[in-house]
Enzyme design. Structure first.
Site, PDB file in Angstrom:
ATOM      1  N   ASP B 120       0.847  -1.182   0.000  1.00  5.17           N
ATOM      2  CA  ASP B 120       0.000   0.000   0.000  1.00  5.17           C
ATOM      3  C   ASP B 120       0.891   1.242   0.000  1.00  5.17           C
ATOM      4  O   ASP B 120       1.886   1.295   0.720  1.00  5.17           O
ATOM      5  CB  ASP B 120      -0.900  -0.005   1.229  1.00  5.17           C
ATOM      6  CG  ASP B 120      -2.044   0.991   1.090  1.00  5.17           C
ATOM      7  OD1 ASP B 120      -2.476   1.243  -0.044  1.00  5.17           O
ATOM      8  OD2 ASP B 120      -2.504   1.508   2.119  1.00  5.17           O
ATOM      9  N   HIS B 127      -4.038  13.911   0.554  1.00  5.70           N
ATOM     10  CA  HIS B 127      -4.201  13.043   1.723  1.00  5.70           C
ATOM     11  C   HIS B 127      -3.018  13.196   2.676  1.00  5.70           C
ATOM     12  O   HIS B 127      -3.194  13.363   3.893  1.00  5.70           O
ATOM     13  CB  HIS B 127      -4.338  11.585   1.271  1.00  5.70           C
ATOM     14  CG  HIS B 127      -4.298  10.590   2.394  1.00  5.70           C
ATOM     15  ND1 HIS B 127      -5.318  10.440   3.306  1.00  5.70           N
ATOM     16  CD2 HIS B 127      -3.333   9.693   2.755  1.00  5.70           C
ATOM     17  CE1 HIS B 127      -5.004   9.480   4.178  1.00  5.70           C
ATOM     18  NE2 HIS B 127      -3.798   9.012   3.873  1.00  5.70           N
ATOM     19  N   GLU B 193     -10.246   3.808   3.330  1.00  4.31           N
ATOM     20  CA  GLU B 193      -9.331   4.582   2.478  1.00  4.31           C
ATOM     21  C   GLU B 193      -9.721   4.306   1.036  1.00  4.31           C
ATOM     22  O   GLU B 193      -9.688   3.169   0.570  1.00  4.31           O
ATOM     23  CB  GLU B 193      -7.866   4.204   2.744  1.00  4.31           C
ATOM     24  CG  GLU B 193      -7.401   4.664   4.117  1.00  4.31           C
ATOM     25  CD  GLU B 193      -5.893   4.670   4.319  1.00  4.31           C
ATOM     26  OE1 GLU B 193      -5.198   3.916   3.603  1.00  4.31           O
ATOM     27  OE2 GLU B 193      -5.424   5.414   5.194  1.00  4.31           O
ATOM     28  N   GLU B 195      -9.055   4.073  -2.583  1.00  2.00           N
ATOM     29  CA  GLU B 195      -7.832   3.878  -3.365  1.00  2.00           C
ATOM     30  C   GLU B 195      -8.138   3.144  -4.681  1.00  2.00           C
ATOM     31  O   GLU B 195      -9.194   2.551  -4.855  1.00  2.00           O
ATOM     32  CB  GLU B 195      -6.814   3.007  -2.585  1.00  2.00           C
ATOM     33  CG  GLU B 195      -6.444   3.560  -1.225  1.00  2.00           C
ATOM     34  CD  GLU B 195      -5.232   2.882  -0.589  1.00  2.00           C
ATOM     35  OE1 GLU B 195      -4.425   2.278  -1.335  1.00  2.00           O
ATOM     36  OE2 GLU B 195      -5.109   2.947   0.645  1.00  2.00           O
ATOM     37  N   ASP B 227      -8.933   0.294   1.586  1.00  2.00           N
ATOM     38  CA  ASP B 227      -7.993  -0.182   2.593  1.00  2.00           C
ATOM     39  C   ASP B 227      -8.518   0.200   3.978  1.00  2.00           C
ATOM     40  O   ASP B 227      -8.116   1.197   4.569  1.00  2.00           O
ATOM     41  CB  ASP B 227      -6.611   0.443   2.344  1.00  2.00           C
ATOM     42  CG  ASP B 227      -5.541  -0.224   3.185  1.00  2.00           C
ATOM     43  OD1 ASP B 227      -5.482  -1.461   3.183  1.00  2.00           O
ATOM     44  OD2 ASP B 227      -4.770   0.494   3.848  1.00  2.00           O
ATOM     45  N   ARG B 231      -7.895   3.569  12.993  1.00  2.00           N
ATOM     46  CA  ARG B 231      -7.017   4.716  13.264  1.00  2.00           C
ATOM     47  C   ARG B 231      -6.452   4.708  14.678  1.00  2.00           C
ATOM     48  O   ARG B 231      -5.334   5.206  14.895  1.00  2.00           O
ATOM     49  CB  ARG B 231      -7.778   6.021  13.037  1.00  2.00           C
ATOM     50  CG  ARG B 231      -8.326   6.197  11.641  1.00  2.00           C
ATOM     51  CD  ARG B 231      -7.217   6.258  10.610  1.00  2.00           C
ATOM     52  NE  ARG B 231      -7.767   6.421   9.257  1.00  2.00           N
ATOM     53  CZ  ARG B 231      -7.054   6.235   8.161  1.00  2.00           C
ATOM     54  NH1 ARG B 231      -5.771   5.863   8.236  1.00  2.00           N
ATOM     55  NH2 ARG B 231      -7.603   6.378   6.974  1.00  2.00           N
ATOM     56  N   GLN B 234      -3.740   2.112  14.758  1.00  5.08           N
ATOM     57  CA  GLN B 234      -2.629   2.653  13.962  1.00  5.08           C
ATOM     58  C   GLN B 234      -1.819   3.693  14.749  1.00  5.08           C
ATOM     59  O   GLN B 234      -0.582   3.662  14.738  1.00  5.08           O
ATOM     60  CB  GLN B 234      -3.200   3.282  12.694  1.00  5.08           C
ATOM     61  CG  GLN B 234      -2.164   3.760  11.687  1.00  5.08           C
ATOM     62  CD  GLN B 234      -2.806   4.274  10.395  1.00  5.08           C
ATOM     63  OE1 GLN B 234      -4.025   4.203  10.229  1.00  5.08           O
ATOM     64  NE2 GLN B 234      -1.995   4.782   9.494  1.00  5.08           N
ATOM     65  N   LYS B 247      -4.168  -2.288   9.727  1.00  6.58           N
ATOM     66  CA  LYS B 247      -4.554  -2.409   8.336  1.00  6.58           C
ATOM     67  C   LYS B 247      -4.508  -3.847   7.866  1.00  6.58           C
ATOM     68  O   LYS B 247      -4.399  -4.109   6.663  1.00  6.58           O
ATOM     69  CB  LYS B 247      -3.635  -1.552   7.472  1.00  6.58           C
ATOM     70  CG  LYS B 247      -3.896  -0.068   7.688  1.00  6.58           C
ATOM     71  CD  LYS B 247      -2.892   0.779   6.992  1.00  6.58           C
ATOM     72  CE  LYS B 247      -3.234   2.247   7.064  1.00  6.58           C
ATOM     73  NZ  LYS B 247      -4.059   2.707   5.943  1.00  6.58           N
ATOM     74  N   THR B 251      -8.913  -5.615   3.368  1.00  6.30           N
ATOM     75  CA  THR B 251      -8.764  -4.681   2.256  1.00  6.30           C
ATOM     76  C   THR B 251      -9.688  -5.214   1.165  1.00  6.30           C
ATOM     77  O   THR B 251      -9.516  -6.339   0.714  1.00  6.30           O
ATOM     78  CB  THR B 251      -7.311  -4.630   1.758  1.00  6.30           C
ATOM     79  OG1 THR B 251      -6.478  -4.111   2.810  1.00  6.30           O
ATOM     80  CG2 THR B 251      -7.176  -3.749   0.531  1.00  6.30           C
ATOM     81  N   GLU B 357      -9.998  12.308   7.318  1.00  3.06           N
ATOM     82  CA  GLU B 357      -9.914  13.648   6.730  1.00  3.06           C
ATOM     83  C   GLU B 357     -11.274  14.344   6.703  1.00  3.06           C
ATOM     84  O   GLU B 357     -11.371  15.532   7.005  1.00  3.06           O
ATOM     85  CB  GLU B 357      -9.373  13.541   5.299  1.00  3.06           C
ATOM     86  CG  GLU B 357      -7.949  13.023   5.207  1.00  3.06           C
ATOM     87  CD  GLU B 357      -7.611  12.583   3.799  1.00  3.06           C
ATOM     88  OE1 GLU B 357      -7.774  11.381   3.502  1.00  3.06           O
ATOM     89  OE2 GLU B 357      -7.203  13.438   2.996  1.00  3.06           O
TER      90      GLU B 357
END
Lengths: 413, 413
Positions: B120, B127, B193, B195, B227, B231, B234, B247, B251, B357
């Site tokens: 990834d 971002h 996420e 992607e 993905d 948080r 993480q 993560k 996915t 975000e």
């Protein structure tokens, strides 16, 4: 436990790494014949593909019709125990001497299993303290999570090679502290990492965490592992998402997988905790092993110098703890996953498992017995890891992990 | 390029994601029959396993005798072009209407390929700026290496699932800023996420870097990719070696692989460089694509609200640049490797590809059209990604990536 005797004479010695007590698993070939599964006994290899065909070894289903141990690994602990019992009977004094043996000297070794995914940990406290002290000072050496989590990152399975494979010096981006821009070229700070690798035999399902006790039972065996590292590439790339190309060019493993059954007499507990672990990481019984390790370095055409000696029992976290943590989010673990322990260093300077630590970031060069001076690895140097659990009149050896550095390639235009 | 017409009526519409111009590749099953390879055309699927058996499609060797595209992928670009030409002829107006078609509505979709390894990236500048600003302030938002390296980390291939697979909320270690000790339990800050994923078709050898142009030719196709990220896990685990369990639980990818051939009219260059890239990363021709993307969120039993709309052309690095960087150390790339682009966000708030975000770290909750308020994802919520390249009277669609969150499991004792 003492030495178990075999009808294979070379197995009955205190010096052989492969007595009947060991029975490590590998994949070998002779000449141009196809590679096949085998077990080491003294200085010989029992050809398991042939032994299975002849009916000397019999499992619930054919296990050795491919040049990899993955099929047997997926069959689970009961079959692993069954195979070991059959091999022990076959190779003991009084066993069937018609069993097909090949001299190790005539065989070429291959990767013993197909690596599904490769994860590398950072679970040796002396290593983490050394590296942390160099980069952040002694006050902030250990990251705040380190005593709570066996810190790990996903590596690159496609870079795992068997001992004896040459290692091409990697190219990469580096940036000098005073430079405006990074540059691209061969790494100047090429290093080893002395590690053990644990191999996942039976997997787990996505969404289903496992306990430390379950994890211990899922481990099929252990290998020696050298996680070659380009320190200059690593320094520039690793923030914020961790090592990437600095550790993606080669990870070498020993050709023989040593089983937990062989290592059982050498179980030991992880060291006393400085902070209590959360329950999901607590070790219900000893899950680390007492395995003596050493590293030698030899310039091209010169004899080797021992540069480090330490023990796997220096780790803060066991492979079972690492595996349980790895699955804690529900991450599916697969047959053939390889878990690197993290660099193994001890409290003494002579016990440091990387050149980064041994030369303190290049500031304290090593002088080899042959007179050469080294900070990091030069082209033509050969690095060798060795390991063995030492019993009463016998040892459980892993063989060697050997790698010679070849010059970097020219980059394609 | 305008709409190409097919004898399959549903393919001849400006609204279908799967006109003859597209021909995306997937793996499907109907009822309890074994899964097989197929290509989407309008609202139908051409059964490629059957078409190959019938001789309607003919390649140098059998490609569709397994429920995955890996075998075809490894055959290389000439065979890929040959197959596309045959499929275009077969499904064009005037083609052979005896070709075996199945309604998509009757089919269950599976992972279209075996994921070898999953990487990834973090290659979207908006971002990276948003996340960096939140965590380190606007002055230090971009790490110093960011404009020079497509920053990436190795992910976990065993966690890749096809659209429609439920996602179990992960457990993990987290630590509140004011807590003495971490705790273990279900993630409270579960995120998406947005992607794109690039799929490596033909691999590269260990020790052999590749150029950006070579990398572009090695890419078999693209999928949408979510993905999923925890948080809070993480934040506690990612220093110093990057994301790991945060993560590793899921996915999700779209079931259809869209080929570079279908996307050819939508090629676009990466944005102007703020700093010159090193030569090994420079793009010799446009290698990014103009693909409109959107994200919806639906609480359990409620209609969906669009929460983000952006475009793949917002990326700072293309997949070809990422792949060339990935192999730059000599890392071997393999058929079936999956490269996540990194979260795709644009300059506007409405273009942000993660809840982190969109809600600015949870400080600015979103109110959905149905009245629910969200910072992160709650159990029962369904998140859906959609994407399509928009042509003149036709589109090249990717289908959807859908996932519904299920409650965390109880941890084994």
């Amino acid at each position: 436990m003492t030495l178990m005797t075999s009808w294979v004479p070379s197995a009955n010695s205190a010096e052989t790494p492969f007595p009947l007590n060991n029975l490590p698993y590998g994949v070998f070939s002779v000449g141009h014949a196809p590679a096949r599964c085998g077990v080491a006994i003294g200085d010989m290899i029992l050809d398991l593909t042939e032994a299975e065909t002849k009916g000397l070894v019999s499992l619930p289903e054919t296990a050795f019709d491919a040049p990899s141990w993955n099929k047997l690994m997926a069959m689970g602990p009961d079959v692993w125990a069954d195979l070991r019992a059959q091999l022990t009977a076959l190779l003991s004094e009084g066993g069937d001497t018609s069993a097909p043996l090949i001299a190790q000297a005539d065989a070429q070794m291959h990767l013993p299993f197909q690596v599904a995914e490769y994860t590398d940990f950072y679970a040796g406290k002396h290593h983490a303290m050394n590296v942390g002290t160099m980069f952040r000072g002694p006050e902030n050496a250990l990251p705040p999570n380190w005593l709570h989590i066996p810190i790990g990152y996903n590596g690159r399975a496609s870079s795992v090679v068997v001992s004896g494979t040459d290692v091409v010096r990697p190219n990469g981006q580096t940036k000098a502290p005073d430079a405006d821009m990074p540059s691209f070229g061969p790494s100047k700070r090429l290093d080893i990492e002395l590690e053990m690798g644990a191999i996942v035999g039976t997997g787990s399902e996505l969404g289903q965490p496992i306990s430390v006790a379950q994890a211990d039972e899922m481990i099929f065996g252990y290998v020696l592992l050298n996680d070659w590292s380009a320190r200059d590439i690593q320094a520039w790339e690793y923030q914020p998402l961790g090592p990437f190309q600095a550790k993606a060019f080669a990870t070498s493993i020993s050709p023989w997988i040593v089983t937990p059954a062989a290592l059982e007499p050498f179980r030991t507990s992880t060291p006393e905790r400085e902070k209590d672990l959360l329950p999901y990481l607590q070790e219900p019984s000893p899950m680390l092993f007492d395995i003596a390790l050493d590293v030698t370095m030899a310039p091209e055409g010169k004899p080797a110098t021992t540069i480090a000696q330490t023990n796997y029992n220096r780790m803060y976290y066991s492979a079972a703890q690492q595996l349980a943590h790895h699955a804690s989010s529900g991450c599916a673990m697969s047959t053939g996953d390889l878990l690197g322990s993290g660099t193994i260093s001890g409290p003494e300077k002579s016990e440091r498992g990387s050149l980064l630590e041994l030369t303190w970031g290049g500031k304290e060069p090593l002088t080899l017995d042959t007179g050469e001076v080294r900070t990091f690895i030069e082209d033509g140097d050969t690095l060798t890891l060795k390991g063995a659990a030492k019993g009463d009149g016998y040892q459980i050896g892993f063989g060697e992990v050997v790698g010679t550095i070849k010059p970097a390639v020219t980059f394609p235009k």
